[in-house]
Design a protein around this motif. Structure first.
Motif, PDB file in Angstrom:
ATOM      1  N   THR A 161     -35.502  38.009  24.585  1.00 31.01           N
ATOM      2  CA  THR A 161     -34.610  36.932  25.014  1.00 31.01           C
ATOM      3  C   THR A 161     -33.260  37.021  24.318  1.00 31.01           C
ATOM      4  O   THR A 161     -32.207  36.891  24.953  1.00 31.01           O
ATOM      5  CB  THR A 161     -35.249  35.562  24.730  1.00 31.01           C
ATOM      6  N   GLN A 162     -33.283  37.252  23.015  1.00 30.16           N
ATOM      7  CA  GLN A 162     -32.033  37.304  22.258  1.00 30.16           C
ATOM      8  C   GLN A 162     -31.202  38.534  22.616  1.00 30.16           C
ATOM      9  O   GLN A 162     -29.967  38.463  22.653  1.00 30.16           O
ATOM     10  CB  GLN A 162     -32.341  37.279  20.758  1.00 30.16           C
ATOM     11  N   GLN A 163     -31.857  39.668  22.899  1.00 26.68           N
ATOM     12  CA  GLN A 163     -31.114  40.867  23.276  1.00 26.68           C
ATOM     13  C   GLN A 163     -30.458  40.692  24.638  1.00 26.68           C
ATOM     14  O   GLN A 163     -29.299  41.071  24.839  1.00 26.68           O
ATOM     15  CB  GLN A 163     -32.044  42.081  23.288  1.00 26.68           C
ATOM     16  N   LEU A 164     -31.176  40.141  25.590  1.00 22.98           N
ATOM     17  CA  LEU A 164     -30.599  39.883  26.907  1.00 22.98           C
ATOM     18  C   LEU A 164     -29.449  38.881  26.807  1.00 22.98           C
ATOM     19  O   LEU A 164     -28.391  39.056  27.436  1.00 22.98           O
ATOM     20  CB  LEU A 164     -31.669  39.346  27.862  1.00 22.98           C
ATOM     21  N   LEU A 179     -38.983  45.845  27.135  1.00 25.79           N
ATOM     22  CA  LEU A 179     -39.709  44.790  26.425  1.00 25.79           C
ATOM     23  C   LEU A 179     -40.357  43.819  27.410  1.00 25.79           C
ATOM     24  O   LEU A 179     -39.757  43.468  28.428  1.00 25.79           O
ATOM     25  CB  LEU A 179     -38.741  44.025  25.506  1.00 25.79           C
ATOM     26  N   PRO A 180     -41.539  43.352  27.111  1.00 23.40           N
ATOM     27  CA  PRO A 180     -42.206  42.386  27.988  1.00 23.40           C
ATOM     28  C   PRO A 180     -41.595  40.993  27.846  1.00 23.40           C
ATOM     29  O   PRO A 180     -41.055  40.643  26.791  1.00 23.40           O
ATOM     30  CB  PRO A 180     -43.656  42.404  27.482  1.00 23.40           C
ATOM     31  N   ASP A 181     -41.666  40.211  28.899  1.00 20.89           N
ATOM     32  CA  ASP A 181     -41.157  38.840  28.846  1.00 20.89           C
ATOM     33  C   ASP A 181     -41.963  37.989  27.877  1.00 20.89           C
ATOM     34  O   ASP A 181     -41.423  37.103  27.213  1.00 20.89           O
ATOM     35  CB  ASP A 181     -41.212  38.190  30.234  1.00 20.89           C
ATOM     36  N   TRP A 182     -43.253  38.285  27.822  1.00 17.88           N
ATOM     37  CA  TRP A 182     -44.163  37.450  27.038  1.00 17.88           C
ATOM     38  C   TRP A 182     -44.754  38.247  25.884  1.00 17.88           C
ATOM     39  O   TRP A 182     -44.967  39.449  25.986  1.00 17.88           O
ATOM     40  CB  TRP A 182     -45.285  36.905  27.929  1.00 17.88           C
ATOM     41  N   ALA A 183     -45.027  37.548  24.809  1.00 14.94           N
ATOM     42  CA  ALA A 183     -45.558  38.201  23.609  1.00 14.94           C
ATOM     43  C   ALA A 183     -47.077  38.253  23.602  1.00 14.94           C
ATOM     44  O   ALA A 183     -47.669  38.858  22.706  1.00 14.94           O
ATOM     45  CB  ALA A 183     -45.051  37.484  22.354  1.00 14.94           C
ATOM     46  N   ASP A 184     -47.717  37.638  24.596  1.00 10.41           N
ATOM     47  CA  ASP A 184     -49.169  37.654  24.658  1.00 10.41           C
ATOM     48  C   ASP A 184     -49.628  37.889  26.096  1.00 10.41           C
ATOM     49  O   ASP A 184     -48.864  37.687  27.053  1.00 10.41           O
ATOM     50  CB  ASP A 184     -49.755  36.339  24.124  1.00 10.41           C
ATOM     51  N   LYS A 185     -50.868  38.308  26.256  1.00  7.40           N
ATOM     52  CA  LYS A 185     -51.406  38.607  27.583  1.00  7.40           C
ATOM     53  C   LYS A 185     -51.529  37.358  28.445  1.00  7.40           C
ATOM     54  O   LYS A 185     -51.478  37.434  29.668  1.00  7.40           O
ATOM     55  CB  LYS A 185     -52.770  39.279  27.443  1.00  7.40           C
ATOM     56  N   GLU A 186     -51.710  36.215  27.808  1.00  5.40           N
ATOM     57  CA  GLU A 186     -51.876  34.975  28.571  1.00  5.40           C
ATOM     58  C   GLU A 186     -50.549  34.438  29.106  1.00  5.40           C
ATOM     59  O   GLU A 186     -50.524  33.464  29.862  1.00  5.40           O
ATOM     60  CB  GLU A 186     -52.535  33.900  27.685  1.00  5.40           C
ATOM     61  N   PRO A 209     -37.298  52.523  20.296  1.00  7.39           N
ATOM     62  CA  PRO A 209     -37.638  53.930  20.512  1.00  7.39           C
ATOM     63  C   PRO A 209     -38.709  54.133  21.565  1.00  7.39           C
ATOM     64  O   PRO A 209     -38.767  55.136  22.228  1.00  7.39           O
ATOM     65  CB  PRO A 209     -38.123  54.385  19.133  1.00  7.39           C
ATOM     66  N   SER A 210     -39.572  53.164  21.736  1.00 14.65           N
ATOM     67  CA  SER A 210     -40.624  53.297  22.753  1.00 14.65           C
ATOM     68  C   SER A 210     -40.358  52.336  23.888  1.00 14.65           C
ATOM     69  O   SER A 210     -40.134  51.163  23.682  1.00 14.65           O
ATOM     70  CB  SER A 210     -41.994  52.989  22.147  1.00 14.65           C
ATOM     71  N   LEU A 211     -40.317  52.852  25.100  1.00 17.60           N
ATOM     72  CA  LEU A 211     -40.069  52.004  26.252  1.00 17.60           C
ATOM     73  C   LEU A 211     -41.307  51.921  27.133  1.00 17.60           C
ATOM     74  O   LEU A 211     -41.241  51.944  28.347  1.00 17.60           O
ATOM     75  CB  LEU A 211     -38.876  52.529  27.035  1.00 17.60           C
ATOM     76  N   GLN A 212     -42.459  51.859  26.500  1.00 19.54           N
ATOM     77  CA  GLN A 212     -43.729  51.619  27.184  1.00 19.54           C
ATOM     78  C   GLN A 212     -43.983  52.615  28.317  1.00 19.54           C
ATOM     79  O   GLN A 212     -44.427  52.266  29.387  1.00 19.54           O
ATOM     80  CB  GLN A 212     -43.744  50.196  27.732  1.00 19.54           C
ATOM     81  N   ASN A 213     -43.664  53.861  28.096  1.00 22.27           N
ATOM     82  CA  ASN A 213     -43.951  54.947  29.033  1.00 22.27           C
ATOM     83  C   ASN A 213     -43.196  54.846  30.346  1.00 22.27           C
ATOM     84  O   ASN A 213     -43.465  55.563  31.284  1.00 22.27           O
ATOM     85  CB  ASN A 213     -45.454  55.015  29.358  1.00 22.27           C
ATOM     86  N   LEU A 266     -28.826  45.618  30.347  1.00 23.15           N
ATOM     87  CA  LEU A 266     -29.732  44.532  30.725  1.00 23.15           C
ATOM     88  C   LEU A 266     -31.035  45.081  31.291  1.00 23.15           C
ATOM     89  O   LEU A 266     -32.129  44.642  30.914  1.00 23.15           O
ATOM     90  CB  LEU A 266     -29.057  43.630  31.765  1.00 23.15           C
ATOM     91  N   ILE A 267     -30.921  46.043  32.194  1.00 20.74           N
ATOM     92  CA  ILE A 267     -32.115  46.593  32.823  1.00 20.74           C
ATOM     93  C   ILE A 267     -32.971  47.327  31.799  1.00 20.74           C
ATOM     94  O   ILE A 267     -34.200  47.228  31.816  1.00 20.74           O
ATOM     95  CB  ILE A 267     -31.719  47.543  33.970  1.00 20.74           C
ATOM     96  N   ALA A 268     -32.317  48.080  30.897  1.00 20.36           N
ATOM     97  CA  ALA A 268     -33.080  48.839  29.911  1.00 20.36           C
ATOM     98  C   ALA A 268     -33.886  47.919  28.996  1.00 20.36           C
ATOM     99  O   ALA A 268     -35.046  48.177  28.696  1.00 20.36           O
ATOM    100  CB  ALA A 268     -32.141  49.714  29.081  1.00 20.36           C
ATOM    101  N   VAL A 269     -33.261  46.815  28.562  1.00 15.21           N
ATOM    102  CA  VAL A 269     -33.984  45.851  27.731  1.00 15.21           C
ATOM    103  C   VAL A 269     -35.111  45.214  28.534  1.00 15.21           C
ATOM    104  O   VAL A 269     -36.232  45.034  28.035  1.00 15.21           O
ATOM    105  CB  VAL A 269     -33.024  44.764  27.189  1.00 15.21           C
ATOM    106  N   HIS A 270     -34.814  44.876  29.788  1.00 17.92           N
ATOM    107  CA  HIS A 270     -35.831  44.228  30.627  1.00 17.92           C
ATOM    108  C   HIS A 270     -37.027  45.147  30.853  1.00 17.92           C
ATOM    109  O   HIS A 270     -38.176  44.702  30.826  1.00 17.92           O
ATOM    110  CB  HIS A 270     -35.208  43.837  31.966  1.00 17.92           C
TER     111      HIS A 270
END
Length: 597
Positions: free
Chosen positions: A331-334, A315-322, A573-577, A308-312
């Motif tokens: 959402t589906q992975q969690l 990946l970002p909660d939101w798909a856009d900056k706004e 593969p990429s966890l946003q650094n 759960l923590i690794a997915v959180h």
């Protein structure tokens, strides 16, 4: 019509609308996965009270037909029936829905009002109750009553029953709180479950060390290995991990005299159990075995919490900056992980537990010893043997052929690897000690570094061009030359011990997530810095609270004896650094870039 779940993202309003449309006027649900997923996961994006308000407002719109209002009521009814704890533990939410029901009645929509029934919601307050652990006045109480009177099968069954009952108290809200905050703070139910897990491991160590002779200790170890075998038969992987962790603890594994009294067959069984729950390949053996189980199966909760923590984190909660479009991939992975944990609670173990034995087991597990105290018990049972304890022969024997061969093929460090290692270290040095940010190390800055590198010489030996400043190139060149002359590791002086973490922790050297479940990283006892095992020698962070060096056999004083867990199998593969990719993690764990000079 294609489900909205096939999309990469959607707004909260689009998801709410899709859930409303998933019901027909008679309450038949056409898209169960969508509705259940959204209602379980919506706290990630919108508070439940805001969600309720949104549904009420939609039902009051001028364009809302009677059929649409009925669908909304069916959605609320499903929400209550599937997630009743949300309404019992959130009075404000329950009051909103009651007001909605009364409003429907006032407006003459009695049939729709009857769809909403909050009176049937059970109380979950009993699940919120946590037994308070009061430290015992005396640590000399007898701890072997249960152990001496239960065979391996009975002990495994009662441990399973006790942990399962504790597991059933965990609600979705607990998982959500853990993931959002990254720890068990303000999460007493989950913390209590984790404490129970750790207590099992500690109790096992104390039971072994309570025996005065090596054969007696070996008998206890063999007994607990049989308990572990039975736990595997019961498909209780969580308690199995606790038992294996207790027997693998350094306070037990260091008992060499005791180990000689354990049969080869028993050791083989134990090694197979260790392989089953090892973290290698992201707990691949455990995951495979767990997926093949049917009926009652008790997961290693830590593994799935870390999923759960690794997915959180990844990946970002939101798909856009706004922050207007929900990231449906996340959402589906969690949801997939949470849904599996929720389903496990509905299948109880087929165990006829004895209440008196459960009470005795609970008392036995409430221990209040520190890791340091347990390790000292281990040293008392089997003291360290001096390195020169065996008498030296009168004359040195002629080296054997194997000794000669071993010397002749002793590998030398790869210069390329050394250079890469030194470059990273120097970069960290400049990051930490180039206080004025001019890209050079001054004399004052050099003195701070020098305290951490015992092999650093005079300032002038690094400052080749005598300009009063040390550049990156000058420092790299110095360390490259020193590496061929110094029999030491390039790194700051720290007093590292193994540590188990209660919350997500990152390595100070590589900034990667410190994966694992038990003793997954290293913490400096002096300054508290954390890192991977393979990153210890490369850490370029000053130890600001210097302490005297201690023996390498100093016990690992766990800073927080609780879970820390592995990444999910489907982690991108990429966890946003912020998290090491799987292949990079394996490289770090294998110590590919470790340099022993």
């Amino acid at each position: 019509m294609e489900s909205i779940l096939s999309e990469q993202s959607a707004t909260v309003d689009e998801l709410v609308e899709a859930c409303i449309q998933a019901f027909d006027e008679k309450g038949a649900l056409k898209d169960t996965p969508l509705v259940r997923m959204f209602l379980m996961m919506q706290p990630w994006y919108i508070p439940s009270t805001d969600m309720a308000k949104k549904l009420v407002l939609k039902s009051q719109e001028d364009s809302c037909t009677a059929e649409r209002r009925t669908r909304i009521c069916h959605l609320v009814k499903y929400w209550i029936s599937e997630f009743p704890a949300e309404f019992n533990l959130n009075p404000e939410l329950a009051d909103q829905i009651k007001d909605f029901k009364d409003l429907l009645t006032t407006e003459g929509n009695e049939r729709q009002s009857q769809l909403i029934d909050l009176d049937s919601v059970p109380s979950y307050k009993w699940k919120r109750q946590v037994t308070q652990r009061v430290p015992s006045v005396s640590k000399k109480r007898k701890m072997s009553l249960l152990f001496d009177h239960l065979d391996s099968c009975e002990l495994a069954e009662h441990l399973t029953y006790l942990e399962y009952k504790s597991f059933c108290k965990i609600l979705f809200q607990d998982y959500h709180s853990f993931v959002m905050h990254g720890c068990t703070v303000d999460n007493p139910i989950l913390e209590r479950f984790i404490t129970l897990f750790n207590s099992v491991s500690q109790w096992i160590q104390l039971m072994v060390l309570s025996k005065p002779t090596a054969p007696q200790r070996a008998a206890v170890i063999s007994h607990f290995i049989r308990v572990a075998q039975k736990l595997l038969q019961l498909q209780n992987f969580n308690t199995l991990m606790a038992v294996v962790g207790g027997l693998s603890n350094s306070s037990i594994s260091r008992l060499k005299d005791t180990q000689t009294h354990i049969s080869a067959e028993t050791n083989k069984v134990f090694n197979n159990l260790i392989e089953l729950v090892t973290s290698c390949g992201n707990y691949s053996q455990y995951r495979k075995r767990f997926s093949e189980c049917s009926g009652f199966r008790f997961p290693i909760l830590g593994v799935h919490l870390k999923d759960l923590i690794a997915v959180h984190v990844a990946l970002p909660d939101w798909a856009d900056k706004e922050k207007t479009r929900v990231n449906l991939t996340k959402t589906q992975q969690l949801y997939a992980i949470l849904q599996e944990l929720a389903l496990i609670q509905t299948t109880s173990p087929n165990i006829d537990a004895n209440t008196d034995l459960l009470n005795l087991l609970t008392v036995s597990l409430d221990q209040y010893h520190t890791e340091e105290e347990i390790y000292q018990m281990s040293l008392q049972r089997e003291p360290r043997k001096p390195a020169n304890s065996s008498p030296a022969p009168a004359t040195d024997p002629k080296p054997t052929m194997i000794d000669d061969w071993a010397v002749s093929v002793k590998p030398s460090a790869d210069p390329t690897v050394i250079k890469k290692h030194i470059e990273k270290m120097v970069e960290s040095v400049f990051k930490n000690f180039d206080t004025d940010g001019d890209g050079h190390i001054s004399r004052d800055e050099f003195e701070a570094i020098r305290n951490n590198f015992p092999y650093l010489s005079k300032f002038g030996e690094l400052d080749k061009n005598q300009d009063g400043k040390i550049s990156r190139e000058e420092m790299i060149d110095y360390f490259m030359k020193a590496s061929s002359l110094l029999n030491c590791k390039m790194g700051f002086i720290h007093t590292f011990t193994e540590a188990t973490y209660v919350k997500p922790t990152f390595c100070e050297h590589c900034a990667g997530f410190i994966w694992g479940f038990y003793k997954q990283g290293y913490k400096c006892k002096a300054c508290g810095v954390n890192c991977h095992k393979a990153c210890r020698s490369r850490l370029a962070v000053e130890c600001r609270k210097r302490t005297k060096s201690i023996s390498h056999e100093t016990p690992p004083a766990l800073q927080a004896r609780s879970y820390s867990f592995p990444p999910p199998a489907n982690t991108p593969p990429s966890l946003q650094n912020t998290v090491i990719a799987e292949e990079d993690l394996e490289t770090v764990e294998e110590g590919v870039f470790d340099v022993h000079l």
